[in-house]
Each structure stands twice: as C-alpha cells, then as structure tokens.
Scaffold this active site. Structure first.
Site, PDB file in Angstrom:
ATOM      1  CG  ASN A   7      -2.153   0.903   1.012  1.00 56.44           C
ATOM      2  OD1 ASN A   7      -2.089   1.813   0.763  1.00 56.44           O
ATOM      3  ND2 ASN A   7      -3.099   1.127   1.953  1.00 56.44           N
ATOM      4  NE  ARG A  93      -6.678   0.852   0.287  1.00 55.10           N
ATOM      5  CZ  ARG A  93      -6.701   1.836   0.691  1.00 55.10           C
ATOM      6  NH1 ARG A  93      -5.309   2.140   2.126  1.00 55.10           N
ATOM      7  NH2 ARG A  93      -7.737   2.225   0.936  1.00 55.10           N
ATOM      8  CG  HIS A 182     -13.343   2.020   3.426  1.00 55.46           C
ATOM      9  ND1 HIS A 182     -14.296   3.004   4.202  1.00 55.46           N
ATOM     10  CD2 HIS A 182     -11.700   3.028   3.902  1.00 55.46           C
ATOM     11  CE1 HIS A 182     -13.598   3.919   4.836  1.00 55.46           C
ATOM     12  NE2 HIS A 182     -12.385   3.918   4.531  1.00 55.46           N
ATOM     13  N   GLY A 214     -11.573   7.199   8.451  1.00 55.65           N
ATOM     14  CA  GLY A 214     -12.924   6.695   7.683  1.00 55.65           C
ATOM     15  C   GLY A 214     -13.369   6.564   8.086  1.00 55.65           C
ATOM     16  NE  ARG A 243     -11.798  11.732   4.617  1.00 48.80           N
ATOM     17  CZ  ARG A 243     -11.117  10.462   4.634  1.00 48.80           C
ATOM     18  NH1 ARG A 243     -12.663   9.851   4.386  1.00 48.80           N
ATOM     19  NH2 ARG A 243      -9.857  10.065   4.746  1.00 48.80           N
ATOM     20  CD  GLU A 386      -9.188  -1.795   4.581  1.00 48.35           C
ATOM     21  OE1 GLU A 386      -8.838  -1.122   5.454  1.00 48.35           O
ATOM     22  OE2 GLU A 386      -9.695  -0.703   3.361  1.00 48.35           O
TER      23      GLU A 386
HETATM   24  P1  ADP Z   1      -7.873   3.630   9.916  1.00 51.57           P
HETATM   25  O1  ADP Z   1      -8.955   4.073   9.224  1.00 51.57           O
HETATM   26  O2  ADP Z   1      -7.054   5.090  10.152  1.00 51.57           O
HETATM   27  O3  ADP Z   1      -7.261   2.359   9.886  1.00 51.57           O
HETATM   28  P2  ADP Z   1      -8.992   2.187  12.029  1.00 51.57           P
HETATM   29  O4  ADP Z   1      -9.457   1.355  11.656  1.00 51.57           O
HETATM   30  O5  ADP Z   1      -7.664   1.527  12.970  1.00 51.57           O
HETATM   31  O6  ADP Z   1      -8.291   3.907  11.161  1.00 51.57           O
HETATM   32  O7  ADP Z   1      -9.654   2.939  12.977  1.00 51.57           O
HETATM   33  C1  ADP Z   1      -8.665   3.868  13.972  1.00 51.57           C
HETATM   34  C2  ADP Z   1     -10.488   4.721  14.990  1.00 51.57           C
HETATM   35  O8  ADP Z   1     -10.798   3.530  15.959  1.00 51.57           O
HETATM   36  C3  ADP Z   1     -10.399   5.391  15.725  1.00 51.57           C
HETATM   37  O9  ADP Z   1     -10.561   6.143  16.183  1.00 51.57           O
HETATM   38  C4  ADP Z   1      -9.253   5.085  17.154  1.00 51.57           C
HETATM   39  O10 ADP Z   1     -10.220   5.415  18.588  1.00 51.57           O
HETATM   40  C5  ADP Z   1     -10.691   3.730  17.529  1.00 51.57           C
HETATM   41  N1  ADP Z   1     -10.842   2.510  18.320  1.00 51.57           N
HETATM   42  C6  ADP Z   1      -9.535   2.381  18.005  1.00 51.57           C
HETATM   43  N2  ADP Z   1      -9.819   1.284  19.838  1.00 51.57           N
HETATM   44  C7  ADP Z   1     -10.811   1.625  19.992  1.00 51.57           C
HETATM   45  C8  ADP Z   1     -11.266   0.786  21.191  1.00 51.57           C
HETATM   46  N3  ADP Z   1     -10.979   0.315  22.325  1.00 51.57           N
HETATM   47  N4  ADP Z   1     -12.340   2.126  21.425  1.00 51.57           N
HETATM   48  C9  ADP Z   1     -13.030   2.840  20.601  1.00 51.57           C
HETATM   49  N5  ADP Z   1     -12.139   3.056  19.467  1.00 51.57           N
HETATM   50  C10 ADP Z   1     -11.138   2.666  19.414  1.00 51.57           C
END
Ligand code: ADP
Length: 404
Positions: A7, A93, A182, A214, A243, A386
């Site tokens: 990626n 990706r 996504h 996102g 966003r 992914e």
């Molecule tokens: P990305 O879109 O960058 O791949 P992720 O899928 O890793 O992001 O999601 C990130 C989000 O998930 C952040 O808002 C983070 O706070 C939230 N998150 C991760 N672990 C937890 C948790 N234990 N409780 C609540 N939110 C969480």
C-alpha cells in the site's frame, strides 16, 4: 506460495507478506517519511509460533524505489523471504479505479496508463499508488503484479444509486458520480459474515459499517454492493474522524461569500478540520469516549452526532434492501467501541435490530454475534483485514494465469 501486499502512500509504504494458500501472515512492515531527511523503516514478524521479532531502521529514503529496496532488505534480514523470486505475486492497493476496473487486474503498461488517467479523480492517492507499482515493476519485472481497487466492489451500484441529482452531462463529460471507497473491506466482511452465518453470500442482505478514521456504510444484496455512503470522493456520508460527511452544499457558497474562504481552505476544512475533531477537538474515538466518562459535554455531543448519522444510514439502507439479514460492524471503531454500536442500534427494535447488551460489551477481538436472540437481524462484529483480502484476490487472479 508467497504473496506480498503493498500500500504505497505519498510518503509511506505499508507492506505485508503472506504464505501458502491459507495466506498465513509472515511479516508486516511500514516505511515512513520517504523523501525526508530521516526516514523510518519497521518490520514485525507475525508468525504466531515465533516470538514477535522486530527490525527497526532509521535512514534517509529518497523515493518509493529506495523504499522498495529497504523493504526487500528487511524481509531478507527477517528470514521470511530469501529472494524476490520466491514471490508468486505482488498485490497493490489502488484507491481509485473509476469506471474502468470492476475487479482486480493483472498489471501491465495499459493498466498503469489507465490508473494514471484516473489521477484527477484521486489526486492524492493514485499518483502514490502508481509510483509504488512502477518501482516494484522496475525491481521485480518477472513477478506477476495485481492491482486491487478500493472502488471496484461498488461498481455494481445501479445508476439510481451512483448518479447525483446534477445535470447529466456532468456524469458523461466529467465522470461526476458516486464511486464509493473501502470496497475491499466491505467485500471482505460481507463474505466473512456469510461464512459466520453459514449462508451463501449471494443470498444475504447485509448492511456493513466500516468505522475507522474514515467511515462508510454499504448495502449489499446477492453478493453485490447496491448502495454506499462515500461518494465521488471519500468526503461524503458518515461523520468521520476529521471529515464532515454529508452537508448542504450551499454551506460552501455561504462561507465563501461571508468569510472569503478560498477553495483550498474549504477543502482543508471539510477534510481535515471537521467531523469529530471539528466538533470536540479530538478525532480519536478512544480519547472521545474517555472524555465522556469524565463528564465532557462537547465530547458527548460529538459522539451523539456521529451515532445519529450512523443510525440514519442504517435505516436508509434497510429501506434500500427491503430489510436485512445482517448488520456488520468493522474498522477500529466498529470492532472496538461497544458504546458506538450500542448508540447506533438504540431504538431500532421496530426495524428488527436488537443488541444484546452483554454480548456487545464482552471483550473479544474475533468475529462474533452480538444480537439478542429475539433480533430479526443478526448483528456481527467482524475484524476487517484488507491486506489479506488483497492477498486473496491476488492469489486468485494469478492462479488463473499460470506462469510460463
Ligand atoms: P484507519 O481508518 O486509519 O485504518 P482504524 O480502522 O484503525 O483507522 O480506526 C481508528 C479508530 O478506531 C480511532 O478513532 C480509534 O480511536 C478507534 N479505536 C481503536 N480502538 C478503540 C477502542 N478500544 N475503543 C474505541 N475506539 C477505538
């Protein structure tokens, strides 16, 4: 069989190496600050029986070409890949496939040219993806390479879902339409939901919610995507970390007239300074739920707005599908925030959606059902993957093109 998944971002390269037809993850890595004075490279061996061996490097990495060389060195040093020739395929990706790509494709010059032609639709992402592809093609010309597009799964949207209420000529001449993003994640968790429910994917109606930094929703029936919340760009739809998601487009004209904000400033504001961050100053859901526990009203408001929008989309997609068999939560927030899942489902019993409060809060990181026995709709939490899906699609495609 070894498959490498890449990626490529504008200043970063994420990679993961998989082994065998069962796609066991061997190593994952991240190279950052490419093009800066000091770059960072990191590799983690992920084989379950090995201790989590890590390699870290700090060095200047001029461009994607050098990043690929550093990645190969790290993979060799870790003992997971002796030589590039061990790779059966490389999966890339690619964010935007426009209307040209409905599924993964074997990369050749023509495919690269088309990804290049789609740059105006994804000016931040496609150039970086393409640079990554060019660099790997240079260094591993003999290895089959596959492009897997974020938009491809949504190419099954019918015209009444993908067209906006705009002059039709804008679609014909300027490609203005909903593409959705996504897609790899929605497709992956959709298929995983079917396996979990032991029903054919082609017979299920699913609402999938990918909630990360996102966030997007998708309505899936008969194994195809029928509707999705991100639009021509990833800005539309749900409220996200930074966003805005949906808003009255006239707000932009109003702000330009009243405050003199430029197009660039409006763009920056909607993409980087809005959403959860715009409302309460934080975009990380963990921080926001932590603040709420301490009684912070502004954080509470941000979460309310986030979950209200989510609930509106769940309702809308139940209407699009005429009811659903499953509701799937994924992405960092969807997988880990019981609070968000609770709020999004609250009051939807009349639509057949009923959470089991205990199952919802049980700590677990695997695929699980969290609905009440009386719920008509199965509510599932499914960790997305992914990279594995890109590896699976790469393997699937190259298996149909035997190497000479
Ligand atoms: P990305 O879109 O960058 O791949 P992720 O899928 O890793 O992001 O999601 C990130 C989000 O998930 C952040 O808002 C983070 O706070 C939230 N998150 C991760 N672990 C937890 C948790 N234990 N409780 C609540 N939110 C969480």
């Amino acid at each position: 069989v070894k498959i490498l998944v890449l990626n490529s971002g504008s200043s970063s390269l994420k990679f993961q190496l998989f082994n065998g037809n069962e796609l066991l993850s061997l190593a994952t890595g991240l190279i950052e600050q490419i093009g800066e004075q000091t770059g960072h490279a990191h590799l983690l061996c992920t084989l379950p029986e090995r201790k989590k061996e890590e390699i870290k490097r700090t060095l200047a990495i001029a461009d994607q070409g050098e990043a690929i060389s550093v990645m190969i060195e790290l993979l060799q040093e870790s003992g997971q890949l002796a030589h590039l020739d061990e790779l059966s395929g490389i999966g890339h990706r690619v964010v935007h496939g426009g209307e040209s790509f409905h599924q993964p494709v074997l990369i050749n010059r023509q495919v690269m040219a088309t990804i290049g032609e789609l740059i105006p639709l994804a000016p931040l992402h496609n150039p970086a993806n393409l640079t990554g592809i060019e660099a790997t093609m240079d260094q591993a010309p003999a290895i089959p390479q596959v492009a897997v597009f974020d938009t491809a799964f949504h190419q099954s949207l019918p015209p009444h879902s993908y067209l906006y209420g705009l002059p039709y000529a804008l679609y014909r001449e300027n490609k203005v339409r909903r593409y959705g993003f996504h897609g790899t994640s929605h497709h992956y968790v959709g298929k995983a939901a079917a396996r979990f429910l032991q029903r054919p994917f082609s017979e299920l109606r699913l609402v999938t919610l990918h909630l990360g930094n996102g966030a997007s929703a998708a309505a899936i029936s008969q194994g195809s995507c029928r509707e999705t919340s991100m639009g021509m760009t990833p800005l539309e739809g749900l409220v996200m970390g930074t966003r805005s998601g949906d808003l009255d487009p006239a707000i932009l004209f109003y702000l330009a007239r009243e405050t003199g904000m430029s197009l660039n400033e409006l763009d920056q504001m909607l993409n980087k300074e809005s959403g959860l961050k715009g409302i309460c100053g934080d975009n990380d859901m963990r921080t926001i739920t932590g603040r709420i526990r301490e009684g912070d009203r502004q954080a509470e408001l941000a979460l309310d707005i986030f979950c209200h929008r989510l609930k509106k989309y769940i309702g809308a997609y139940l209407a699009v599908l005429g009811g659903a068999d499953g509701l799937v939560f994924t992405g960092g927030i969807g997988e880990h925030s019981a609070e968000v899942r609770h709020r999004a489902c609250l009051g939807l019993e009349g639509l057949g959606i009923q959470l089991d409060p205990e199952k919802n809060t049980l700590p677990s990181s695997g695929t699980r059902a969290i609905h009440h026995p009386g719920s008509k709709v199965s509510i599932l939490v499914i960790p997305t993957d992914e990279e594995r899906e890109i590896a699976a699609q790469t393997l699937n495609l190259i298996s149909s093109f035997p190497r000479p």
